[in-house]
Design an enzyme around this catalytic site. Structure first.
Site, PDB file in Angstrom:
ATOM      1  N   HIS A  94       1.821  -3.509  -0.561  1.00 37.17           N
ATOM      2  CA  HIS A  94       0.200  -3.753  -0.826  1.00 37.17           C
ATOM      3  C   HIS A  94      -0.299  -2.518  -1.221  1.00 37.17           C
ATOM      4  CE1 HIS A  94      -0.744  -3.525   3.416  1.00 37.17           C
ATOM      5  NE2 HIS A  94      -1.943  -3.109   3.109  1.00 37.17           N
ATOM      6  N   ASP A 230       6.837  -5.978   3.116  1.00 31.05           N
ATOM      7  CA  ASP A 230       5.738  -5.169   2.533  1.00 31.05           C
ATOM      8  C   ASP A 230       6.027  -3.782   2.568  1.00 31.05           C
ATOM      9  OD1 ASP A 230       3.279  -4.475   1.590  1.00 31.05           O
ATOM     10  OD2 ASP A 230       2.080  -5.514   3.340  1.00 31.05           O
ATOM     11  N   SER A 668      -2.067   0.912   6.841  1.00 33.72           N
ATOM     12  CA  SER A 668      -1.028   0.296   6.156  1.00 33.72           C
ATOM     13  C   SER A 668      -0.157   1.189   5.256  1.00 33.72           C
ATOM     14  CB  SER A 668      -1.502  -0.306   4.878  1.00 33.72           C
ATOM     15  OG  SER A 668      -2.347  -1.391   5.368  1.00 33.72           O
TER      16      SER A 668
END
Ligand code: ASP
Length: 733
Positions: A94, A230, A668
């Site tokens: 992402h 991810d 992240s």
């Protein structure tokens, strides 16, 4: 006197007895905290007690050998880690999504097919993408704050500080030959200089298809258990002498002195873990009054408007793959916040955070009343209460304007038209047309159009404007009301009229306008500019002045409140709120059963991915190749024994795991490390209720979620077939 009144108010409001006084609020425990790397030495004993097995100064130091040199700020809001001597980096899927979106088209649909470079010449440049290394951090509070009293007027204080920052940054840049920025910490009670290097040539190396990278979609986002891979892979390129340089095909892979070794053995529950990265924003030390603004205004308004927006976008994306490609990145950004805030509210409610804050404030007030050295603390909370109360109405209206009115792209694009109008006005007064400026605007507009679908935006207009007009009648510009009347009260007709007449929805008209002869009249007659201008006037007259005063007051009150809290508990280690600068969090692998008892493990496995397969669904369709590899149990060196063998299967691959490290947005893509500093995973999310950790860390509910490095490597090698990449990495067991 004021303080006594405040006490009474607290008791009435909370209904709490004194038994609760002293509940903790924002203080460190073993797991809570995102620590400044240069301060880790002070935590050496604790780190060791928790499990760290190597010297603390290897985590961070300023001589180039610390692990800080293997962590990067990826783009402007994520983290990445270096995993080879040739500048190979990992981050989240992402986090790479926006860059990949810019490289994608119907012909090159990397979201559907994935992307794997099979040699370095196939790596794809990502214009605009940067990564930043933090080489050194130094506390410069003394040089910024000398002679400034705690209670000096905020504006005076700010102007003195900004002059000092400017001077000092220049000095640091000159002497270090690095970038230097000075940032406030502890709400402006400390200042640190950050010396960094930003590389500007970053290329895409590997990107799994969405069926792996965002497997589970919004349904699983912010949830445990989790099954998405991810991750994505990039490479940093450098110019001469390994220095940052603009993209050039002759640039060479960045030579990394420090990179992470990959651990293939794994971990078990209870093992020590660290997350090293760039958490974006937390507000652990705010008062209950500020918390109320989040709980009662910001989060609910954002959720309400985005629910409506996502419905419109998703319907259009499902009906047309072209719209899907244009909107997929924007949609993920919108839905990510939308779902997070729902979890945050849930967590705050379940953990009774407001009551805990009030109890803490009761305790704080008692201390402040008795403490002679902090006279300013006596009525701090009462002031915060008054200042927040005064701003609530404007805050709410401004939230609706920013989400619902500017949420319509036609209207937000009015800002670009406005810049053009200002320039054209100058030209009409005799200035020459500035071609650099015009080219820049043209470029921005082209970027906007690449991801724009006017019919979808028209539907959004007819959906969001009624929300704003009905929720904020006192803030509706006359121009909006007139337009709605002219459309006989029909939002759909108003939308239709606006889109029919605007250059935003007509690229040829836009081209003519920008190439033409400073046509101010066309801009002033364009609905996009008119709507933008009308709402801007309302903001400038009605919300911004109130909110600016509010923010200035709160800046000062929050700083004093922070200082007083640190003084009150002088023996405690306080970590500063996140501000997108480098931090280390540490904790342990620890399972959670969010709405238990469902018996969830601390880890998930590839078998669960296949069990969740829903062919044809956008969120849960497992790529064919993954299923084939699974059928053959082609796991290679990434296999682990199954706990309870079933269906004739004895091995599996671990996919994701949870731990209790204190993380935030911005973490992240962060490296998740074991006690030896080896890479065991990539952080990508938190559990839903646990997202309240941006406001209050509750050990019982807060967990970070990471993708297991063995699943990442399995996907790269077996699914992507990019075996060549593994050769430059270093593995240990
Ligand atoms: N998923 C988050 C992000 O997008 C990470 C987090 O907030 O825990 O940054």
């Amino acid at each position: 006197m004021a303080a006594k009144r405040f006490f009474r108010h607290l008791l009435i409001k909370t209904g709490l007895s004194l038994v609760f006084v002293g509940a903790s609020c924002g203080f460190s425990s073993a797991k809570e905290g995102m620590w400044l790397p240069p301060n880790l030495l002070q935590r050496a004993a604790d780190l060791k007690a928790e499990g760290l097995e190597f010297p603390v100064d290897m985590l961070y130091n300023s001589d180039g050998t610390g692990l800080n040199n293997a962590v990067v700020l990826f783009g402007r809001g994520c983290t990445g880690e270096v995993i080879s001597p040739n500048g190979l980096i990992l981050t989240n899927h992402h986090c790479g999504y926006g860059s990949v979106q810019r490289l994608s088209s119907l012909e090159n649909d990397y979201f559907a097919k994935g992307f794997w470079a099979m040699n370095s010449s196939q790596e794809l440049p990502c214009p605009g993408l940067t990564v930043t290394f933090i080489r050194k951090m130094e506390n410069v509070s003394d040089r910024i704050l000398y002679g400034i009293s705690d209670t000096m007027a905020q504006a005076t204080r700010d102007s003195i500080i900004s002059i000092r920052i400017e001077g000092l940054e220049k000095g640091y840049k000159f002497t270090s030959k690095l970038d230097a920025t000075i940032e406030p910490y502890y709400n402006g009670n400390q200042y640190w200089v950050i010396l960094s290097e930003t590389y500007r040539d970053v290329r895409l190396v590997g990107f799994p298809p969405n069926g792996i990278g965002v497997f589970g979609g919004d349904t699983d986002n912010w949830m445990w258990p989790r099954h998405n891979g991810d991750f994505s892979m990039f490479r940093i390129y450098a110019g001469k002498n390994n220095q940052p340089a603009d993209y050039n095909k002759d640039n060479q892979p960045y030579k990394a002195k420090r990179y992470f070794t990959i651990n293939t053995k794994g971990y078990k529950e209870g093992d020590f873990t660290m997350v090293y990265g760039f958490p974006g924003r937390t507000q652990e030390y705010i008062s209950s009054y500020s918390l109320q603004q989040i709980e009662k205004i910001n989060d609910p308004v954002n959720i309400e408007v985005r629910t409506a927006k996502l419905k419109v976008w998703e319907a259009a994306m499902a009906a047309d793959r072209d719209v899907f490609i244009k909107y997929t990145s924007k949609r993920s950004g919108v839905s990510n916040g939308w779902k997070k805030w729902q979890g945050e509210l849930r967590g705050l409610e379940l953990a009774g955070v407001n009551a805990r804050k009030l109890a803490y404030e009761y305790d704080f007030q008692a201390w402040a009343n008795g403490d002679e050295t902090t006279p300013y603390a006596d009525n701090l909370l009462a002031q915060i209460q008054a200042v927040t109360a005064k701003s609530n109405d404007a805050l709410r209206a401004d939230r609706y304007i920013r989400e619902a009115v500017y949420g319509v792209e036609l209207i937000s694009q009015g800002a670009v038209l406005d810049k053009l109008l200002q320039h054209f006005r100058e030209v009409r007064k005799g200035a020459t047309k500035d071609n650099t400026f015009i080219e820049k605007i043209k470029g921005q507009w082209a970027g906007f159009l690449k991801n724009y679908d006017a019919p979808t935006d028209e539907k959004l207009f007819a959906t969001l404007l009624p929300i704003f007009m009905e929720q904020c009648p006192k803030y509706v510009p006359d121009w909006f009301a007139q337009n709605l009347r002219a459309a006989n009260g029909s939002y759909a007709r108003w939308a239709k009229n606006s889109f029919a007449a605007s250059v935003v929805a007509h690229p040829a008209a836009w081209d003519k306008l920008i190439a033409g002869n400073a046509d101010t009249v066309t801009i002033k007659n364009d609905p996009a500019w008119q709507l933008f201008n009308a709402i801007r006037n309302v903001r400038e007259a009605r919300t911004i002045p109130i909110l600016s005063t509010f923010e200035e007051r709160m800046e000062s009150l929050d700083r004093l409140y922070m200082a007083a809290q640190m003084k009150k508990d002088i023996g405690k280690a306080f970590y500063p709120d996140a501000n997108l600068t480098l931090r280390l969090a540490y904790g342990h692998v620890k399972g959670i059963d969010p709405d238990g008892p469902a018996g969830y493990s601390f880890q998930t496995y590839i078998d669960e991915i296949v069990a969740k397969d829903q062919p044809g669904s956008e969120e849960f369709s497992v790529p064919q190749k993954l299923k084939e590899l699974y059928a053959k149990q082609d796991y290679g060196r990434w296999a682990i024994p199954m706990k309870s063998p079933e269906n004739g299967r004895k091995t599996t691959v671990p996919v994701a795991f949870v731990a209790d490290n204190h993380t935030s947005g911005g973490n992240s893509g962060s490296p998740v490390l074991n006690a030896k500093g080896e890479l065991i995973g990539i952080n990508f999310d938190r559990v839903w209720d646990g997202t309240m950790s941006d406001l209050y860390f509750d050990e019982a509910r807060c967990r970070n979620i990471s993708v297991d490095i063995r699943y990442v490597m399995w996907v790269v090698q077996k699914f992507g077939g990019a075996d060549w990449l593994l050769k430059e990495m270093k593995f240990v067991r």
